[in-house]
Design an enzyme around this catalytic site. Structure first.
Site, PDB file in Angstrom:
ATOM      1  N   ALA A   7       8.753   1.934   5.970  1.00 35.81           N
ATOM      2  CA  ALA A   7       8.446   0.958   7.165  1.00 35.81           C
ATOM      3  C   ALA A   7       7.231   1.165   7.748  1.00 35.81           C
ATOM      4  O   ALA A   7       6.534   0.242   8.496  1.00 35.81           O
ATOM      5  CB  ALA A   7       9.481   1.138   8.205  1.00 35.81           C
TER       6      ALA A   7
ATOM      7  N   GLY B 198       4.594  -3.491  10.743  1.00 33.94           N
ATOM      8  CA  GLY B 198       4.383  -4.684  10.930  1.00 33.94           C
ATOM      9  C   GLY B 198       5.553  -5.645  10.134  1.00 33.94           C
ATOM     10  O   GLY B 198       6.059  -6.398  10.765  1.00 33.94           O
ATOM     11  N   LYS B 199       5.881  -5.365   8.917  1.00 29.50           N
ATOM     12  CA  LYS B 199       6.981  -5.830   8.256  1.00 29.50           C
ATOM     13  C   LYS B 199       8.078  -5.474   8.974  1.00 29.50           C
ATOM     14  O   LYS B 199       9.024  -6.274   8.929  1.00 29.50           O
ATOM     15  CB  LYS B 199       7.146  -5.435   6.686  1.00 29.50           C
ATOM     16  CG  LYS B 199       5.697  -5.815   6.005  1.00 29.50           C
ATOM     17  CD  LYS B 199       6.017  -5.592   4.580  1.00 29.50           C
ATOM     18  CE  LYS B 199       4.798  -5.743   3.722  1.00 29.50           C
ATOM     19  NZ  LYS B 199       3.394  -4.810   4.190  1.00 29.50           N
TER      20      LYS B 199
ATOM     21  N   ASP C 135       8.270  -1.310   0.294  1.00 28.64           N
ATOM     22  CA  ASP C 135       6.771  -1.680   0.283  1.00 28.64           C
ATOM     23  C   ASP C 135       5.992  -0.177   0.134  1.00 28.64           C
ATOM     24  O   ASP C 135       5.854   0.555   1.108  1.00 28.64           O
ATOM     25  CB  ASP C 135       6.381  -2.250   1.564  1.00 28.64           C
ATOM     26  CG  ASP C 135       4.700  -2.555   1.347  1.00 28.64           C
ATOM     27  OD1 ASP C 135       4.183  -2.538   0.408  1.00 28.64           O
ATOM     28  OD2 ASP C 135       4.282  -2.905   2.517  1.00 28.64           O
TER      29      ASP C 135
ATOM     30  N   CYS D 147       0.825  -3.442  -1.939  1.00 21.42           N
ATOM     31  CA  CYS D 147      -0.550  -4.363  -1.513  1.00 21.42           C
ATOM     32  C   CYS D 147      -1.554  -3.746  -2.735  1.00 21.42           C
ATOM     33  O   CYS D 147      -2.842  -3.010  -2.232  1.00 21.42           O
ATOM     34  CB  CYS D 147      -1.037  -3.584  -0.276  1.00 21.42           C
ATOM     35  SG  CYS D 147      -2.535  -4.746   0.606  1.00 21.42           S
TER      36      CYS D 147
END
Length: 478
Positions: A295, A299-300, A362, A415
């Site tokens: 996390a 942001g997400k 992520d 990313c």
């Protein structure tokens, strides 16, 4: 080095009788830019973390105006983005291998080269200002070396220099593009493999990496609206995300009330789209418990928590590093619904298998998709870094699949467009998880064009105006 003190009655320096000594003129803008570059070089710092406190300190001292901050920012980021090209040019203008030039001297030379070749600053002003900077931070002796080198650099413009120092495209396409667009050769090769196609596409991508990205805000649902953010000066709607607002050049997110209050945040539109895709992925059965398994910095997680609250669901945000977990907690503070933030290792989760309906993972990566925002990362990363990230990425995706219930969905995001961090990871892990299926993620990005053949999605700076975010959506079937 500190400047030499002036003494009453002294008319010259030792060895130069009768020649008046002029104290170097301190230019706060260029000194600040030099300090930022040294921090990036010496401490492996990121410019986007180093520069804001330096600018804030300069403003607090007084006399440092908005245009000074804009110039300092351009000098730092412009120099970092074009570092490879400038290194090749400077190498042609010195009488020794570039590795034998002291790093502080090379930073000053790079700043000068950028002013000469990458800005509209007049040649005389660019040279004289950089030599004065060298006198202040390096001393008079090395300032003479800087002066001599920059006068050689000034003999041609950027296009002329590139024609001299870059190998012809037909002889070595990757090396040509690496010099022209200031990327390491291995990064050019990796991006080209991921993008596919011919010369035009990769050139557009590399050019986009060297452009200053817009600042994009996210209006966190239930706490702020895009209508509120659009009332800000120089604000425009986002391209794809319904929660995105873009700030024009010079827009200061810290001056926006909703950002200061945590009701909105700074978040690239690609990052917003990934969170929205997970939230909107179809699943079978209940929709009550969501997990963001990596996390930090939040942001997400903040967007997911707000979306979950609208549906009566709860988000668990997990982050391994305690200080980053603190950033997540700060981003989620004030969320309209229940949530929890924990510091936990995603490869050794404290929760039970099958606990969640939706899971976002992520994963840590090389960050090659965010080179617009962190230009120094292109010079810091090495091909061998992929070997370090690969096992962790596979473990985290496997944990995500173990954590989601049958009928639930997992979003694997990174990313980086590097195939070793995207499709290769997904393909390898799914071999070990036969009771899964890849969901076509493209419909989860409504209105976004050119998403490829699917079922996964790769965003691109030159196509979508976002960071190069990758996402695969996987449903657990048994």
């Amino acid at each position: 080095m500190s400047e030499q003190p002036s003494r009453p009655g002294r008319t010259g320096k030792p060895g130069k009788p009768g020649k008046p000594y002029r104290r170097p003129q301190k230019d706060p803008v260029r000194i600040l830019a030099f300090e930022a570059l040294r921090a990036v070089d010496e401490r492996d710092a990121y410019a986007n973390l180093v520069l804001p406190p330096l600018l804030r300190k300069a403003r607090e001292k007084g006399g440092f105006e908005a245009r000074d901050a804009a110039l300092a920012t351009e000098l730092v980021y412009g120099t970092l983005r074009r570092q490879g090209t400038y290194d090749a040019i400077i190498a042609e203008c010195v009488d020794r291998p570039l590795r034998e030039v002291d790093p502080p001297v090379l930073d000053v030379l790079s700043l000068g080269a950028h002013q000469l070749l990458g800005t509209r600053i007049p040649t005389h002003a660019a040279v004289s200002a950089t030599v004065e900077l060298a006198r202040v931070v390096l001393g008079d002796g090395r300032a003479k070396f800087v002066n001599a080198v920059l006068r050689k650099v000034a003999q041609d413009d950027l296009d002329g220099w590139v024609a001299k120092v870059a190998p012809p495209y037909d002889d070595d396409p990757e090396d040509h593009l690496a010099v022209v667009h200031s990327h390491p050769r291995w990064v050019v090769s990796a991006l080209w493999d991921s993008l596919g196609g011919g010369r035009a596409g990769i050139e557009r991508l590399l050019e986009a990496d060297n452009e200053r990205p817009e600042v994009t805000l996210v209006a966190r649902p239930g706490r702020a609206t895009t209508e509120e953010l659009l009332r800000e000066e120089a604000a425009a709607p986002g391209r794809w995300s319904p929660y995105a607002v873009r700030l024009a050049e010079g827009g200061e997110p810290g001056a926006v009330d909703a950002v200061r209050e945590g009701r909105a945040g700074v978040q690239d539109e690609g990052s917003q789209l990934v969170a929205l895709a997970l939230a909107n992925a179809p699943l079978d059965g209940r929709d009550e418990k969501w997990l963001d398994g990596c996390a930090g910095p939040g942001g997400k997680a903040a967007l997911l928590a707000a979306l979950a609250a609208e549906r009566g669901a709860v988000l668990l945000a997990s982050e391994k590093q305690p200080h980053r977990a603190g950033l997540v907690a700060k981003a989620l503070a004030g969320n309209p619904g229940p949530y929890q933030v924990i510091a936990a290792d995603g490869t050794r989760p404290p929760w039970r298998p099958g606990s969640f309906d939706r899971v976002l993972m992520d994963v840590p990566c090389t960050g090659l998709g965010a080179l617009r925002r962190r230009p120094e990362a292109r010079w810091r990363r090495r091909p061998e870094d992929l070997e370090g990230f690969g096992p962790l990425q596979r473990e985290l995706l496997s944990t995500a699949l173990d954590s989601v219930r049958v009928g639930g969905v997992v979003g694997y995001a990174t990313c980086s467009p590097h195939l070793a961090e995207t499709r290769a990871v997904v393909e390898d892990v799914l071999k070990q998880w036969p009771a899964t299926e890849l969901v076509d993620a493209r419909p989860l990005f409504p209105g976004v064009p050119e998403l490829g053949e699917g079922p996964d999605v790769q965003l691109w700076p030159h196509v979508h105006g976002t960071d190069a975010m990758y996402m695969a959506v996987i449903r657990r079937t048994g």
